[in-house]
Design a protein around this motif. Structure first.
Motif, PDB file in Angstrom:
ATOM      1  N   GLU A 159       8.611  23.813  11.128  1.00 10.97           N
ATOM      2  CA  GLU A 159       8.922  25.149  10.641  1.00 10.97           C
ATOM      3  C   GLU A 159       8.005  25.581   9.491  1.00 10.97           C
ATOM      4  OE1 GLU A 159      11.807  27.138  11.778  1.00 10.97           O
ATOM      5  OE2 GLU A 159      11.662  25.720  13.425  1.00 10.97           O
ATOM      6  N   LYS A 176      16.296  30.391   7.390  1.00 12.14           N
ATOM      7  CA  LYS A 176      15.989  30.923   8.720  1.00 12.14           C
ATOM      8  C   LYS A 176      15.562  29.837   9.706  1.00 12.14           C
ATOM      9  CE  LYS A 176      14.444  35.375   6.900  1.00 12.14           C
ATOM     10  NZ  LYS A 176      13.270  36.234   6.681  1.00 12.14           N
ATOM     11  N   ASP A 216      15.226  26.811  12.297  1.00 10.42           N
ATOM     12  CA  ASP A 216      16.034  26.340  13.423  1.00 10.42           C
ATOM     13  C   ASP A 216      16.561  24.953  13.058  1.00 10.42           C
ATOM     14  OD1 ASP A 216      16.759  24.905  15.828  1.00 10.42           O
ATOM     15  OD2 ASP A 216      15.755  26.494  16.965  1.00 10.42           O
ATOM     16  N   GLU A 217      17.872  24.832  12.931  1.00  9.30           N
ATOM     17  CA  GLU A 217      18.483  23.585  12.478  1.00  9.30           C
ATOM     18  C   GLU A 217      18.212  22.425  13.440  1.00  9.30           C
ATOM     19  OE1 GLU A 217      22.828  22.018  11.023  1.00  9.30           O
ATOM     20  OE2 GLU A 217      22.327  24.128  10.739  1.00  9.30           O
ATOM     21  N   THR A 218      18.167  22.700  14.720  1.00  8.10           N
ATOM     22  CA  THR A 218      17.906  21.652  15.710  1.00  8.10           C
ATOM     23  C   THR A 218      16.502  21.080  15.528  1.00  8.10           C
ATOM     24  OG1 THR A 218      19.380  22.753  17.269  1.00  8.10           O
ATOM     25  CG2 THR A 218      17.870  21.118  18.179  1.00  8.10           C
TER      26      THR A 218
END
Length: 107
Positions: A60, A70, A72-74
């Protein structure tokens, strides 16, 4: 009959200091990533020496709090599991926060 125990005096003094430190932690506080993730924590638990290096190296390319929110946690969890001793970002953050609190309490 009476006797003096110096060890208990020292323990009482330490407990008083811990109590004082706990009062200082009460309420809401904001801590920087550098405070939550000191270099020592990063070196012991990740493949990076600083939190900034870790976040910028993530897929990220995180360079601010806004970008982290913002992210993406995955994707972040996968990066964490590959590059640290933790399975998820939440686990890493929780462990670092616990370490900060323990340190601030004076343990």
């Amino acid at each position: 009959m009476s006797f003096k125990m110096n060890g208990l005096d020292e323990l009482a003094k330490e407990l008083k200091q811990i109590s004082k430190n706990a009062q200082a932690l009460a309420g809401t506080h904001e801590y920087s990533f550098d405070e939550i993730f000191p270099n020592k924590f990063m070196l012991e638990n990740t493949n990076f020496s600083t939190i900034e290096e870790f976040l910028l190296s993530s897929p990220e390319k995180i360079s601010s709090n806004e970008e982290l929110e913002k992210a993406d946690e995955t994707i972040l969890d996968t990066f964490v599991s590959e590059q640290t001793k933790f399975s998820t970002w939440e686990e890493m953050l929780s462990t670092a926060t616990e370490s900060l609190i323990i340190d601030r309490l004076g343990f």
